[in-house]
Design an enzyme around this catalytic site. Structure first.
Site, PDB file in Angstrom:
ATOM      1  N   LEU A 280       6.369   1.374   5.540  1.00 37.15           N
ATOM      2  CA  LEU A 280       5.279   0.735   6.271  1.00 37.15           C
ATOM      3  C   LEU A 280       4.366   1.769   6.910  1.00 37.15           C
ATOM      4  O   LEU A 280       4.835   2.757   7.487  1.00 37.15           O
ATOM      5  CB  LEU A 280       5.839  -0.169   7.379  1.00 37.15           C
ATOM      6  N   ASP A 281       3.069   1.530   6.822  1.00 34.93           N
ATOM      7  CA  ASP A 281       2.109   2.247   7.654  1.00 34.93           C
ATOM      8  C   ASP A 281       2.198   1.636   9.060  1.00 34.93           C
ATOM      9  O   ASP A 281       2.719   0.535   9.230  1.00 34.93           O
ATOM     10  CB  ASP A 281       0.712   2.083   7.064  1.00 34.93           C
TER      11      ASP A 281
END
Length: 771
Positions: free
Chosen positions: A315-316
């Site tokens: 995930l960013d």
């Protein structure tokens, strides 16, 4: 992207659609003729449909074999030829429609799934303004040399890597780092291409050519990652690898054993590949349809299959698990000032500033319904932020340095902001430090539940990759229970990490910025937060979440796994039944005509089973009725309206801790009024109305028992504070004997309320998001 294994015809969508029209038309005409008892006409029409699909099917088979791909194309050709040989024209027409319709859908999906980098390329500046001895000259960006001084206007993209040549600059680095906060840089500090000038016109000195700059590297990374991604191997093809050889072996054995080619044809007819050609795709397409209604756009069935098998999630941070938009978390006022006045003056001065922090301050003032005044003499001061005249007073808002010996409250605020990884906007009024506004990028309220649902769905490893600073990244990782957190990551770092994870497991990458596009393309499945994210990330992704809700990620994962499970059930059960029928056909118990009818029954059964994927699945979430949803939203609005009162509890404790007992007593009266007039009636209403309504969808009254216990503690602390207030009012002041317990009660109440609010919002209020 490699050519479609289906052959060149899939690159001509109009021809493929015409072929589909022919097969569907032939099937329809034949059906009408059969109803009119024109059986010869019906057989002729169905035969035309079968022949029209047989020739391209042979071509697709040749193309697949050239690419060393051995799958359902073989069964399709053999079944079409088999139906022609035994005169089972209806079966042939049905297979023809299934085949051409599937190819048409596949062509459309492949066309949409192409890793399109147009938005990345369009964003690259084509020209630059170079300062020379004769003035400013416009040149092609390729002609910019190291050492050239360039002029960049407001809102323009920096064309090359450089250092600031102006006194200062305000830059938006979100496209490169993903961080939403604007940065303020001074002379000599480095900047990267792809960054947006968020302030006035500036000058930069090139330190690299366009080809060697950061943004060009991002474009190259995206291209390389896309080209290096292996093509999807469809579920049907994987199953066909053993089903096709087995079918051919049984048909050949039947021919050799009986000496009759009719036996072999009967085996092939019974082995028509509908469980592979249609049943599995029906389940996958049903999942695609269900997710599309939720705002999840998946570009191909292959992407859904891969999503259903993935075990690692990357995930960013900014804009993905956080909102991507700074929000005021607290307003701290200096002695003699009120928090409302500090916020009102700051927002009035910042009304017309383009800075992301200024917008957050103005939004906070609007949320508090504070009347703003029109600012005059507005300037953006170097290194300090906004300065303006507001009602005859000079108000300065920004990140300006504190005095050498700052006031105690300011030092405490700065220490707190450092610990909480927050940004501080100091507010000066006529040269006097009046207060501070703390801002942070909040974690999405649905994020914790989403992480739990993802782990329940089969994700075993969750990693946070971000270009942001380590402190906020570690904080978010702790809140969400990440297995690993990597901060200060460049686009190249992200791609390398995604590739490393992909070598050991199916990897899903979720992001929203231009800087995430290469990593999305490199992952097994790339998912873009497309509601507010960059077009480049959406185009590089396999899946786009069109709604600004992270919980749709968990929905997508759960639907993908369920659809893939149903597809496997349909395909495998259909093949097992076909194998049983093939064995009976091989020993002569089922002739070709009967076998065709039997196979139709098998096909119908597995297709009906596959259609189960169309049914909505709550994925373990409670199903709420409209009345309960309305209640949840009403109480959520009340939560938002009480945040000022919640922060006032801590503000009162800070006054008492600072030794100003007279001011603390005045503030304690306000806290007591807030608790008894607003907060406690709200909590009691939750007990009487909201929690009973939630008991049925949550399964029992025990689901809200911990929240009820917290209400008891809130009541206890509120009564304790009221008793302290009675004693202080009787004495006319807060005495020494009260101070320690009163301070503990205020801080304790603030922490209990903060956790209680957060838990309710995460556990209950996210069940009924705003429509």
């Amino acid at each position: 992207m490699p050519d479609s294994p289906s052959g060149k015809i899939t690159r001509y969508p109009l021809l493929l659609r015409a072929l589909t029209g022919v097969t569907v038309g032939a099937l329809t005409v034949g059906a009408v003729a059969w109803l009119l008892d024109a059986r010869d006409v019906a057989d002729a029409a169905w035969a035309v449909g079968t022949v029209s699909a047989t020739l391209p099917a042979i071509w697709w088979l040749i193309a697949a074999l050239r690419q060393r791909r051995f799958g359902v194309d073989v069964i399709a050709v053999l079944s079409l030829l088999g139906t022609l040989l035994v005169g089972e024209h209806l079966a042939g027409a049905l297979i023809a429609v299934m085949l051409t319709t599937g190819r048409t859908l596949e062509e459309a999906a492949e066309r949409r799934a192409t890793k399109d980098l147009r938005s990345l390329l369009q964003r690259v500046p084509k020209v630059a303004r170079r300062r020379t001895a004769d003035g400013v000259q416009t040149v092609a960006v390729e002609d910019v040399a190291v050492g050239d001084v360039l002029v960049v206007g407001p809102g323009e993209v920096l064309p090359v890597d450089a250092v600031i040549a102006s006194t200062w600059a305000v830059l938006d680095e979100s496209a490169v780092t993903g961080e939403s906060m604007h940065v303020e840089l001074q002379t000599g500090q480095p900047v990267r291409s792809g960054t947006i000038n968020a302030g006035g016109a500036i000058e930069i000195k090139a330190t690299a050519t366009a080809d060697d700059s950061t943004y060009a590297g991002i474009v190259r990374l995206a291209k390389e990652a896309s080209a290096g991604t292996a093509p999807v191997v469809r579920l049907a093809d994987r199953l066909a690898r053993w089903f096709v050889p087995l079918t051919l072996a049984m048909a050949g054995s039947a021919w050799l054993w009986s000496g009759s080619p009719a036996r072999a044809v009967a085996v092939l007819v019974v082995a028509t590949p509908c469980p592979l050609l249609l049943a599995a795709p029906v389940a996958i397409v049903s999942g695609l349809s269900q997710l599309a209604r939720m705002g999840v756009i998946i570009r191909s069935g292959g992407a859904l299959e891969d999503l259903g098998r993935a075990t690692t999630l990357i995930l960013d941070k900014t804009g993905t698990v956080t909102s991507g938009r700074p929000r005021s978390s607290d307003v701290v006022a200096a002695p003699g000032w009120s928090t409302d006045e500090v916020l009102r003056l700051a927002a009035s001065a910042d009304q017309f500033s383009p800075h992301v922090v200024a917008k957050a301050i103005v939004a906070a003032a609007n949320d508090h319904s504070l009347p703003l005044e029109f600012p005059t003499d507005v300037v953006e001061e170097a290194g300090t932020g906004t300065s303006a005249m507001v009602h005859g007073r000079r108000v300065t808002v920004g990140n300006h340095p504190l005095p050498v010996n700052p006031p105690a409250w300011a030092a405490t605020t700065l220490a707190r902001a450092t610990l909480d990884a927050e940004v501080v906007a100091w507010v000066d009024v006529d040269g006097e430090l009046a207060g501070a506004i703390l801002l942070h990028d909040p974690v999405r309220p649905e994020a914790p539940r989403t992480m739990r649902r993802l782990r329940a769905a089969g994700i075993t490893r969750i990693i946070l990759l971000t270009g942001d600073r380590p402190a906020p990244a570690e904080q978010v990782g702790t809140v969400l229970g990440m297995d690993d957190v990597q901060a200060a990551q460049t686009p190249a770092d992200k791609v390398e990490r995604v590739r490393a994870e992909r070598r050991t497991a199916g990897t899903v990458m979720v992001g929203d910025g231009v800087n995430d596009a290469p990593a999305l393309a490199a992952a097994t499945v790339g998912i873009a937060m497309g509601a507010h994210g960059a077009t480049a990330s959406s185009e590089a992704a396999d899946i786009v979440l069109t709604t600004d809700r992270l919980d749709r990620l968990a929905d997508a994962m759960l639907v993908a796994r369920r659809s893939r499970r149903i597809a496997l059930q349909s395909a495998i059960s259909g093949m097992v039944l076909s194998l049983a029928a093939m064995a009976l056909a091989a020993v002569g118990l089922i002739p070709a005509a009967t076998g065709a009818l039997l196979q139709e029954a098998i096909d119908l059964a597995v297709i009906v089973n596959a259609l189960r994927a169309l049914r909505p699945d709550s994925s373990g979430l409670p199903v709420l009725d409209d009345q309960t949803r309305t209640l949840i939203r009403e109480f959520a609005v009340q939560h938002d309206s009480m945040r000022d009162g919640l922060e006032h509890v801590r503000y009162t404790a800070q006054r008492l801790a600072g030794g100003d007992r007279e001011a603390a007593l005045s503030e304690l009266r306000k806290v007591d009024a807030f608790l008894h007039d607003t907060l406690l009636p709200h909590e009691h209403a939750e007990e009487r109305v909201l929690y009973p309504a939630l008991a049925r969808p949550l399964g029992s009254t025990e689901a809200t028992a911990t929240m009820s216990r917290t209400h008891v503690e809130i009541d206890r602390l509120a009564r304790r504070l009221h008793q302290h207030l009675d004693v202080a009012d009787a004495a006319g002041a807060i005495d020494d004997a009260q101070s320690e317990d009163l301070l503990a009660s205020l801080y304790g109440l603030h922490e209990v309320l903060s956790l209680h609010f957060l838990t309710e919002e995460e556990s209950y209020f996210t069940l009924a998001p705003d429509p």
